[in-house]
Motif scaffolding. Sequence first.
Motif, PDB file in Angstrom:
ATOM      1  N   THR A  29      -5.376  -7.236  -6.466  1.00 21.12           N
ATOM      2  CA  THR A  29      -4.495  -6.072  -6.488  1.00 21.12           C
ATOM      3  C   THR A  29      -4.982  -5.032  -7.494  1.00 21.12           C
ATOM      4  O   THR A  29      -5.009  -3.827  -7.211  1.00 21.12           O
ATOM      5  N   LEU A  30      -5.390  -5.495  -8.675  1.00 20.40           N
ATOM      6  CA  LEU A  30      -5.854  -4.570  -9.709  1.00 20.40           C
ATOM      7  C   LEU A  30      -7.155  -3.887  -9.306  1.00 20.40           C
ATOM      8  O   LEU A  30      -7.302  -2.670  -9.449  1.00 20.40           O
ATOM      9  N   ILE A  31      -8.107  -4.665  -8.788  1.00 21.51           N
ATOM     10  CA  ILE A  31      -9.380  -4.076  -8.367  1.00 21.51           C
ATOM     11  C   ILE A  31      -9.163  -3.155  -7.173  1.00 21.51           C
ATOM     12  O   ILE A  31      -9.751  -2.071  -7.071  1.00 21.51           O
ATOM     13  N   ASN A  42      -9.156 -10.852  -1.532  1.00 25.10           N
ATOM     14  CA  ASN A  42      -9.552  -9.774  -0.615  1.00 25.10           C
ATOM     15  C   ASN A  42      -8.361  -9.175   0.126  1.00 25.10           C
ATOM     16  O   ASN A  42      -8.299  -7.967   0.339  1.00 25.10           O
ATOM     17  N   ASN A  43      -7.373 -10.006   0.497  1.00 20.29           N
ATOM     18  CA  ASN A  43      -6.216  -9.434   1.187  1.00 20.29           C
ATOM     19  C   ASN A  43      -5.266  -8.711   0.239  1.00 20.29           C
ATOM     20  O   ASN A  43      -4.645  -7.723   0.622  1.00 20.29           O
ATOM     21  N   SER A  44      -5.148  -9.203  -0.999  1.00 20.56           N
ATOM     22  CA  SER A  44      -4.332  -8.464  -1.964  1.00 20.56           C
ATOM     23  C   SER A  44      -5.020  -7.150  -2.342  1.00 20.56           C
ATOM     24  O   SER A  44      -4.357  -6.168  -2.678  1.00 20.56           O
ATOM     25  N   GLY A  45      -6.361  -7.136  -2.255  1.00 23.52           N
ATOM     26  CA  GLY A  45      -7.088  -5.901  -2.524  1.00 23.52           C
ATOM     27  C   GLY A  45      -6.785  -4.816  -1.516  1.00 23.52           C
ATOM     28  O   GLY A  45      -6.785  -3.624  -1.841  1.00 23.52           O
ATOM     29  N   ILE A  46      -6.501  -5.212  -0.266  1.00 22.65           N
ATOM     30  CA  ILE A  46      -6.118  -4.233   0.759  1.00 22.65           C
ATOM     31  C   ILE A  46      -4.817  -3.546   0.377  1.00 22.65           C
ATOM     32  O   ILE A  46      -4.684  -2.324   0.455  1.00 22.65           O
ATOM     33  N   SER A  47      -3.821  -4.358  -0.048  1.00 21.11           N
ATOM     34  CA  SER A  47      -2.542  -3.783  -0.463  1.00 21.11           C
ATOM     35  C   SER A  47      -2.708  -2.923  -1.711  1.00 21.11           C
ATOM     36  O   SER A  47      -2.106  -1.855  -1.825  1.00 21.11           O
ATOM     37  N   THR A 105       1.567  -6.558  -1.786  1.00 23.09           N
ATOM     38  CA  THR A 105       2.629  -5.662  -1.323  1.00 23.09           C
ATOM     39  C   THR A 105       3.777  -5.602  -2.314  1.00 23.09           C
ATOM     40  O   THR A 105       4.329  -4.528  -2.587  1.00 23.09           O
ATOM     41  N   ILE A 106       4.147  -6.770  -2.869  1.00 24.00           N
ATOM     42  CA  ILE A 106       5.226  -6.790  -3.868  1.00 24.00           C
ATOM     43  C   ILE A 106       4.831  -5.970  -5.091  1.00 24.00           C
ATOM     44  O   ILE A 106       5.637  -5.193  -5.632  1.00 24.00           O
ATOM     45  N   ILE A 107       3.574  -6.115  -5.529  1.00 23.64           N
ATOM     46  CA  ILE A 107       3.092  -5.312  -6.650  1.00 23.64           C
ATOM     47  C   ILE A 107       3.126  -3.826  -6.284  1.00 23.64           C
ATOM     48  O   ILE A 107       3.513  -2.975  -7.096  1.00 23.64           O
ATOM     49  N   LEU A 108       2.723  -3.521  -5.066  1.00 24.39           N
ATOM     50  CA  LEU A 108       2.751  -2.124  -4.591  1.00 24.39           C
ATOM     51  C   LEU A 108       4.160  -1.569  -4.656  1.00 24.39           C
ATOM     52  O   LEU A 108       4.381  -0.424  -5.074  1.00 24.39           O
ATOM     53  N   ILE A 109       5.147  -2.375  -4.278  1.00 25.27           N
ATOM     54  CA  ILE A 109       6.539  -1.926  -4.279  1.00 25.27           C
ATOM     55  C   ILE A 109       7.068  -1.744  -5.693  1.00 25.27           C
ATOM     56  O   ILE A 109       7.729  -0.749  -6.016  1.00 25.27           O
TER      57      ILE A 109
END
Length: 501
Positions: free
Chosen positions: A260-262, A306-311, A122-126
């Motif tokens: 996050t990247l994938i 897997n959870n960072s992949g969702i974000s 989420t932080i990366i998304l922001i």
Amino acid sequence: MDILINGMSLVLNVETLMVIFLASLFGIFVGAVPGLTATMAVALLVPLTFYMDTIPAIAAIVTTSAMAIFAGDIPGTYLNIPGTPASAAYVGESHALAKKGRAREALGINLVCSVFGGIFGTIILIVVAQSLAEVALQFSAFEYFWLAVLGLSCSIFISIGSRIKAFLSLLFGVLLSTVGLDMMSGAPRFTFGVPDLMAGINFIPVMIGMFALNELISYYGSRSEKKNIGIDDSDSVFRLVPNHLKRYWRNMVRGSSIGTLIGALPGAGADIAAWISYGVGKGRSKEKQMYGTGNVEGIVDASSANNSGISGAWVPALVFGIPGDSITAIVIGVLYMKGMNPGPTIFMDSTGMIYALFLVFIVANLMMLPVGYAAIRLSKLFILTPSRILMPVILCFCIVGAFAINNSVVDIWLMLIVGLVAYLLAVNDFPMAPAILGLVLGKVVENNFMSAMLRTGGDLTSFFARPISVGLGVAVILLWCSPLLIKAYRHYREKNASASL
């Protein structure tokens, strides 16, 4: 500042927080039941979102998907049946720990890493949403081809035991991926006159058959009640988590980054992120021989990914309106229905809606801690419930899960056939993971290879003509050559050592 405050007011109210809480309970239930997936849970929520405002509707979807991904670890740990595809990458490690009486320890580290991965993504998304989306948009058929080949290669190298059996298992999965209409000619392949197979084999019935039905057949074949899993009611869920995080914090950060990247690559998804993170972690580990025996390191890598992949999947979905996975594909439809058009203009909205979306991600992942802890404490029901009662219930959910994807009886038969084949493979020590990944990525490899060939007139050198493509291609080739390179290096060292004597 007024926009930020307005965004917070859209989330931090009784209605939205209650929706998040109820969605978390629903996500935990769906994820913990083998055969039901996070995508199915989100799809079931869509009719309810018609009667919600935009932010509560999106909050329900975000919370449900995050909770379902974590909850998939519960049956994976106790029953060796991953509740969701994203849990399949490390189900062997979690189940091995459970056999040692460390089930709650495994689930505790899963929970904390899932929360960390979700917040990290989420932080990366922001912070860098637009930059990541631009990188993802640079991927063409050439890059997607190499990325899929890298995933297939990782499935062989991360498998425990014979790599030849892993390769044959992979080929079985790739063979299943060829069922359907040929991309070039439109001719049916391996459909045997069944119209339902024209669109190809759905991933969900195959996963249910390979993992859930395989376990059911093994149970009834053994004619025993034993589960070989111990649990201590006095065992604390988080007691050993600080020690593991202190030792493997680099793995958690690396897994979250990879996830996050994938996830930001359209179509990749949390399951591929978990597999790649698990493979990278094993390749860099100093304890490779411990993988498959209940290694916490592998759990940390994959569960944070897997959870960072969702974000990460929300990056192309929000910025360019391109779904990162099946869940965000559903979300885009909900956003359009609510009059909130995904794309660059979404960041120019003056109502604070985008800040509200970011805050929903953070609140949903934080909610995972108390709800997930309660689910872990209650998860001993999987052990206390007699198998003769639990297994038929699981079989019912498997049949419902296979049927509900396309409302097709063919998918039930497919689940049964694949389950029987998987059982025969398992008793002969063939790993299941490469077959699953072969089915998921086989079609990706074929479609992108054919697209690239059509675009370049059959020029194979075009796969090395773009900077990102050549980087991925070189990585794949080095991975293929790594056994020979390692063998040559060891021979060189032994030769020098003997010469020095």
